[in-house]
Design a protein around this motif. Structure first.
Motif, PDB file in Angstrom:
ATOM      1  N   ARG A   1      68.846  47.986  39.480  1.00 19.32           N
ATOM      2  CA  ARG A   1      69.446  47.378  40.664  1.00 19.32           C
ATOM      3  C   ARG A   1      70.931  47.111  40.448  1.00 19.32           C
TER       4      ARG A   1
ATOM      5  N   HIS B   1      67.677  50.467  48.017  1.00 20.88           N
ATOM      6  CA  HIS B   1      68.033  50.937  46.682  1.00 20.88           C
ATOM      7  C   HIS B   1      67.538  52.352  46.411  1.00 20.88           C
TER       8      HIS B   1
ATOM      9  N   ARG C   1      73.307  46.239  48.036  1.00 15.85           N
ATOM     10  CA  ARG C   1      72.875  47.270  48.984  1.00 15.85           C
ATOM     11  C   ARG C   1      71.674  46.809  49.797  1.00 15.85           C
TER      12      ARG C   1
ATOM     13  N   THR D   1      72.677  50.686  40.871  1.00 18.41           N
ATOM     14  CA  THR D   1      72.708  51.224  42.227  1.00 18.41           C
ATOM     15  C   THR D   1      73.446  50.309  43.189  1.00 18.41           C
TER      16      THR D   1
ATOM     17  N   SER E   1      68.080  55.949  45.670  1.00 16.93           N
ATOM     18  CA  SER E   1      69.224  56.566  44.988  1.00 16.93           C
ATOM     19  C   SER E   1      68.815  57.955  44.502  1.00 16.93           C
TER      20      SER E   1
END
Length: 368
Positions: free
Chosen positions: A173, A183, A180, A176, A185
Motif C-alpha cells: 500500500r 489499489h 489512492r 502503490t 496496480s
C-alpha cells in the motif's frame, strides 16, 4: 400483580451487570483473535539487508522448455488430472497432479501449458513443504531466477521474492500510494530487465481467514487482438522504456536495500512469444515510462490509452483465488497482474514468488 419499585431496580441492576459481562467476554474474544502467533513459515519471513549487493545482470542464451514439449502433454495431463478453464482467454484450474513430482518431460509440458493458458492454478500442492533447495531447483528449470534488487527475500536464498502483509507490514500500500481511492496496480514483473521473466511461479503460505487477497490477471494477447488491424500496425515496430528507477528510489527513501543499480531498458511495444508465436502487448503501468521517439505528450496520450484498455478489459481478465496448497504459474511475457489488498491487516498474507528469466523480447518470428 405488578412488580414493586425495588424489584424493578434489582432487575435493572442484574441486566446492566449481564450486559457488562457480555461486553467483557466479547472484548476478550476479539483480543484473542488478533493475537499474532507469527507466520506459519517463519523461514520465508522477508529479509532486507542494505549491504547485500548483486552484480550487473549479464545476457544469456535462453531456449524455452515449451519448445521441447509434446503438445498432447501426456506427462502433465494424465487421465487422473482434472482441469477447468476460468475464461476462454486465460486461466485454468488443475487438480490431481503434484508439481514436485513432475519429470523433465512433464516440466516441458508445463511450460507449454502455461504459455497456452497464460495462468494455471494448481490445487492441493505439497510445494510449500518440499524445502527451498528443491523449490529453487524446480524453478531454475525454466530459466535463471531473477534476484530482486529491492524486495524482501529469504536470508541466504536471494532467489525468493517474498510477498508479506500484516498489521505492521504494508509495503504494497505504501508503494502503490496510501492516498489512492483503489489499489489496483497492473504490472508485469520486473519488465525493466534486459531479459524479463517468462514462466513464473507463486505459492501461498498464509492467507486471510476472511477471504480476499486474490490476484487479478489479464491477457495481453487478447488485449492486442481487440485492437483494430490498423491500430495494431501502428503499434508494431514501436519500442518503450521500462524503468526500475522509481522502485529503487522508493526503497532508498525508506532505508531499504538497492542491491543493484536500477536499469532502464527498451522493449518492443508488441512482442512475439517464442513457443506459441502469439503477439502480445508488452506495456504495463508499473514500469513502462515512455515510447521511444515520441514527444512527451504523444507518449503519455498513447500509453494512457493502452493502460486504460488493459485495466478496463474485464472480459479478458480473471481473478485467481487462493486456498491452502495453491501454486499459481503464469507466463509473465503474455500477462499483467495486480494484487488485491482487500482484507484487514489483522490477518496475514504471506506468499513467495520464484521468477525465472527468459529471452530478450522480440517482435520477430518465433524460434524454429
Amino acid at each position: 400483580m405488578s412488580p414493586s419499585v425495588a424489584e424493578l431496580q434489582a432487575a435493572t441492576v442484574d441486566h446492566v451487570q449481564a450486559v457488562k459481562e457480555n461486553i467483557k467476554e466479547q472484548e476478550a474474544a476479539q483480543t484473542a483473535e488478533v493475537v499474532d502467533k507469527g507466520p506459519s513459515y517463519p523461514f520465508y519471513f522477508p529479509y532486507f539487508d542494505v549491504d547485500e549487493k548483486f552484480p550487473v545482470t549479464q545476457l544469456f542464451d535462453h531456449v524455452d522448455p515449451g519448445l521441447r514439449a509434446d503438445p498432447k502433454k501426456p506427462h502433465l495431463l494424465t487421465p487422473n488430472v482434472k482441469t477447468s478453464n476460468i475464461s476462454p482467454y486465460l486461466g485454468t484450474e488443475v487438480s490431481g497432479v503434484q508439481l514436485s513430482e513432475l519429470s523433465a518431460e512433464g516440466r516441458d509440458e508445463l511450460a507449454l501449458f502455461v504459455a497456452e493458458r497464460k495462468v494455471v492454478i494448481f490445487r492441493d500442492q505439497d510445494f510449500k513443504d518440499i524445502g527451498p533447495d528443491r523449490q529453487i531447483e524446480f524453478a531454475k528449470y525454466f530459466g535463471p531466477i531473477q534476484r530482486h534488487p529491492t524486495s524482501g527475500n529469504v536470508k541466504g536464498y536471494p532467489e525468493f521474492h517474498v510477498v508479506y502483509r500484516d498489521a505492521t507490514h504494508d509495503r504494497f500500500r505504501e508503494y502503490t500510494g496510501a492516498n489512492r481511492a483503489n489499489h489496483t496496480s497492473w504490472h508485469s514483473d520486473v519488465s525493466y530487465e534486459k531479459q524479463p521473466p517468462g514462466t513464473t511461479l507463486f505459492f501461498i503460505l498464509d492467507q486471510p481467514e476472511t477471504g480476499g487477497g486474490d490476484t487479478l490477471f489479464l491477457s495481453q494477447v487478447e488485449a492486442y487482438k481487440r485492437l483494430s488491424p490498423e491500430f495494431q500496425k501502428r503499434l508494431e515496430g514501436l519500442r518503450a522504456v521500462h524503468s526500475a528507477v522509481p522502485q529503487a528510489e522508493f526503497s532508498r527513501k525508506r532505508n531499504g536495500p538497492v542491491r543493484r543499480e536500477p536499469v532502464e531498458t527498451e522493449h518492443p511495444l508488441v512482442r512475439v512469444h517464442p513457443v506459441t508465436g502469439e503477439k502480445a502487448l508488452y506495456v504495463n503501468q508499473g514500469f513502462t515510462k515512455h515510447i521511444v521517439g515520441f514527444r512527451t505528450e504523444e507518449s503519455e496520450y498513447l500509453l494512457k490509452f493502452l493502460f486504460d484498455h488493459l485495466a478496463k478489459g474485464a472480459d479478458f481478465q480473471i481473478r485467481a483465488r487462493y486456498e491452502p496448497g495453491t501454486v499459481v504459474l503464469w507466463d509473465n511475457r503474455l500477462t499483467a497482474h495486480s494484487a488485491t489488498p482487500d482484507y484487514s491487516t489483522t490477518f496475514r498474507r504471506h506468499a513467495v514468488r520464484l521468477t525465472p528469466q527468459a529471452e530478450v523480447p522480440t517482435e520477430g518470428p518465433p524460434q524454429a
